[in-house]
Every structure is written in C-alpha cells, then in structure tokens.
Scaffold this active site. Structure first.
Site, PDB file in Angstrom:
ATOM      1  N   ARG A 194      31.866  34.423  -1.894  1.00  0.00           N
ATOM      2  CA  ARG A 194      30.919  35.315  -1.236  1.00  0.00           C
ATOM      3  C   ARG A 194      30.578  36.429  -2.224  1.00  0.00           C
ATOM      4  O   ARG A 194      31.476  36.943  -2.928  1.00  0.00           O
ATOM      5  CB  ARG A 194      31.525  35.937   0.035  1.00  0.00           C
ATOM      6  CG  ARG A 194      31.563  35.005   1.246  1.00  0.00           C
ATOM      7  CD  ARG A 194      30.175  34.683   1.779  1.00  0.00           C
ATOM      8  NE  ARG A 194      30.194  33.806   2.947  1.00  0.00           N
ATOM      9  CZ  ARG A 194      30.148  32.479   2.893  1.00  0.00           C
ATOM     10  NH1 ARG A 194      30.094  31.860   1.734  1.00  0.00           N
ATOM     11  NH2 ARG A 194      30.154  31.755   4.005  1.00  0.00           N
ATOM     12  N   GLU A 211      21.396  38.342  -0.227  1.00  0.00           N
ATOM     13  CA  GLU A 211      20.769  37.030  -0.378  1.00  0.00           C
ATOM     14  C   GLU A 211      19.546  36.954   0.527  1.00  0.00           C
ATOM     15  O   GLU A 211      19.667  37.282   1.706  1.00  0.00           O
ATOM     16  CB  GLU A 211      21.774  35.930  -0.045  1.00  0.00           C
ATOM     17  CG  GLU A 211      22.934  35.905  -1.046  1.00  0.00           C
ATOM     18  CD  GLU A 211      24.005  34.854  -0.732  1.00  0.00           C
ATOM     19  OE1 GLU A 211      23.883  34.154   0.295  1.00  0.00           O
ATOM     20  OE2 GLU A 211      24.956  34.748  -1.517  1.00  0.00           O
ATOM     21  N   HIS A 218      23.117  30.216  -3.793  1.00  0.00           N
ATOM     22  CA  HIS A 218      24.101  29.863  -2.758  1.00  0.00           C
ATOM     23  C   HIS A 218      23.990  28.382  -2.363  1.00  0.00           C
ATOM     24  O   HIS A 218      23.635  28.057  -1.228  1.00  0.00           O
ATOM     25  CB  HIS A 218      23.934  30.778  -1.522  1.00  0.00           C
ATOM     26  CG  HIS A 218      25.181  30.846  -0.678  1.00  0.00           C
ATOM     27  ND1 HIS A 218      25.534  31.945   0.050  1.00  0.00           N
ATOM     28  CD2 HIS A 218      26.167  29.943  -0.457  1.00  0.00           C
ATOM     29  CE1 HIS A 218      26.677  31.716   0.687  1.00  0.00           C
ATOM     30  NE2 HIS A 218      27.077  30.502   0.389  1.00  0.00           N
TER      31      HIS A 218
END
Ligand code: GLV
Ligand code: GLV
Length: 335
Positions: free
Chosen positions: A241, A270, A289
């Site tokens: 993360r 993000e 991601h």
C-alpha cells in the site's frame, strides 16, 4: 425474495450469473468508482455489498446501512473498510487472500528486476533516440545496473506474498532476511530466511520489498528517520500500500542518492498525479496498482467473492472471513 446485492464495479459475467441465482444483483457499470453519496444510498438499500479497495466503507456508512449483513471485498487488503465498526454492527467482512499471491509476487519481481537493470530507462533510451544520438551500439559504461546474486533482499512483512517473493530471492542466489511484527520461525526454516529487527534489515539490505497490510502501525513505516538508516544505494520496491512509505521522505532520499532506485506499484494518492515529484526520477519505475492484474487471478478473486457471498447466503461461515469475532455477534445468513 432474494437478498439485494450491490457490486461497485463489473466483475466477470459468469460470476455475476452465478451470484444471480442467490441474489438480486445490481452492478455499477461505470469505469470510475461510485461517489460516496451513491455508495451510501446503495448501502442503505441492500443486504450485501461487493466492494473494491477504492470504496470507502466507513462507520458512517455502515451504521446507516440497516439491512447490510456482508461486505465482500474484491482484494486481499481491506484498509478501506472500518472492520472494527462492521464487527460491532454484526456485519461480515470478507477478502480474497491466497488467489492473488502468485500474481502480486510476480509483479514484485518484475519491478525489482526492472529497477535493478533499468529496464524502463533503457526502453526510453532506445525509443526516444538517445542511443542513436550517441552513435555507438555498445559501450562498457552504457546503462549499468546491479546484480541480484549474492545480494541481500530484505522483506518487510512475511505473509503469503512476502514468502513467495522470498522464494524468488532464494532462486536468484540472494541472501534473504525479513522483518515482521510477528516472528515466523517455522517459515524461516522452510524458506531459509533470517529474522532481523527493522533497523538491522534497513542497514543490511541491498533490496527492500514491502508486503505489509496498511494499518495504524504500518502507516509511514518507511519514513525520513528510517530512510536515514538504509544501506546507501538500496533499491526499494513497494507492491503493498502506498501509505506504508512517506513518499516525500522517499523523494528526499532519492534526491540525496541514498536510495539508488525505487519501483512503486502503489501510491499514497491513487491515481498518482503525473506532476508529483516522484514522477521526475528516471530511476523510479511506476505502475498503476496492478499487483493482482492477471486474467487468471482477477477471475479467481471474483470467484472467491462469489463463494463468500454464497456461503453467507446459505448460512455458512464465508471461507475467507476477515472478522471472525462477528460470528459471536450474529450467525451467518439473512434469516
Ligand atoms: C490489492 O491491492 C489488494 O489488496 O488485493
Ligand atoms: C497476502 O495475501 C499476504 O498475506 O501477503
């Protein structure tokens, strides 16, 4: 009447079909996440939610969702969900561990090797004409990277993904050390890895790869103070993360050259702003991601979401229940 299920993004049609045998399914079919107000409205109407890590499932939402009994997350991480609050309210929370271990470990390795051998930079070098401009096909100093064999790989968080990355490290002839909040002696023997406290890991690692969930304890675990302790020239990879690293501190360490390179699949915000200072470094490899983003894994994740929802429907404990304590608050099922 079937219980109502709202899924916040399109999964696979075969999985939706299967779920439709048990639930009255509504799918949010836009590319962008539903805004919080929509999520809140839907949560108040339904018995079950299928969520993504981009959906904020906070206590405000959970406590207004009077019929909501289960939140089935399409991810292994669930830091977007207030699990403690869900448990108190008797709401089940499930995730998708295991099925994405391989995909995420493989992406980690792709990033680690890309950083070590400057793959993205090399691509730019060829594609944008620098190689051609230099008028030499080969030079002893062109695009030098670093080797893995004999180097020390430090793994932060020896869960499923961290363990798989440790195996890759061993296969490449690396010495593998790890830090985890919980020491895992059985795994150490099985994998041939050594436990170190975090400071020692920082001091000894040539490569650091992060595999912890995001919690209060791991928020900015890699901060300015810790980045002062790293072995100069370290390469840092993060597929866990974004908020586990203080990005501002990382930018500083990159600027000062203490960190040689980084490869980041996850970011504090993000999508990452393309004007963020981290994007200015050619020695930082960036990805959006995509740890679990393979066809195989995304389908398996969707199937596991369905298995959890169907088990709950049938009054069984969902196979990958996050908050086991909820079993004491309310039995599984809609009865
Ligand atoms: C993705 O980041 C996940 O937690 O599955
Ligand atoms: C996630 O699956 C982990 O335990 O690393």
């Amino acid at each position: 009447m079937k219980p109502k299920l709202f899924i916040t993004r399109e999964l696979f049609p075969d999985v939706i079909d299967k779920l439709s045998q048990y639930y009255d399914v509504e799918v949010w079919d836009r590319y962008q996440a539903p805004p919080y107000e929509v999520l809140l409205k839907k949560a108040k109407e339904v018995d079950a939610l299928g969520t993504l890590l981009t959906d904020k499932i906070d206590c405000n939402l959970l406590s207004q969702a009077k019929n909501l009994r289960i939140v089935a997350q399409y991810a292994v991480g669930y830091d977007n969900i207030d699990v403690e609050c869900a448990t108190k309210l008797g709401i089940y929370v499930t995730n998708t561990p295991g099925v994405l271990t391989e995909a995420t470990a493989e992406l980690t390795w792709a990033l680690l090797m890309a950083a070590a051998r400057r793959i993205v930079e090399a691509d730019h070098f060829v594609r944008w004409g620098e190689w051609h401009r230099l008028k030499t096909g080969w030079h002893p100093h062109m695009m030098l990277g670093v080797e893995l064999k004999g180097k020390t790989l430090g793994i932060i968080g020896l869960g499923r993904i961290g363990s798989r990355v440790a195996e890759f490290g061993k296969a490449f002839g690396m010495r593998v050390i790890y830090y985890d909040a919980i020491r895992k002696e059985e795994l150490e023997k099985k994998l041939g890895v050594e436990y170190k406290d975090l400071d020692t890991l920082l001091q000894e690692s040539d490569f650091i790869s992060i595999h912890t969930p995001l919690t209060k304890e791991t928020y900015h675990l890699i901060n300015e103070e810790r980045l002062k302790k790293v072995k100069p020239g370290v390469i840092i990879v993060n597929t866990s993360r974004g908020k586990v690293i203080d990005t501002e501190a990382l930018v500083k360490a990159l600027r000062e050259g203490r960190v040689k390179a980084a490869a980041l699949d996850v970011h504090e915000q993000e999508p990452l702003d393309p004007n963020h200072p981290i994007t200015a470094f050619i020695n930082v490899t960036l990805a959006p991601h995509i740890g679990s983003a393979t066809y195989e894994t995304r389908h398996k994740m969707a199937e596991l979401v369905a298995e959890n929802l169907i088990a709950f429907y049938e009054g069984r404990e969902p196979p990958t229940l996050v908050n086991k304590e909820v079993l004491k608050v309310r039995p599984p099922g809609f009865k």
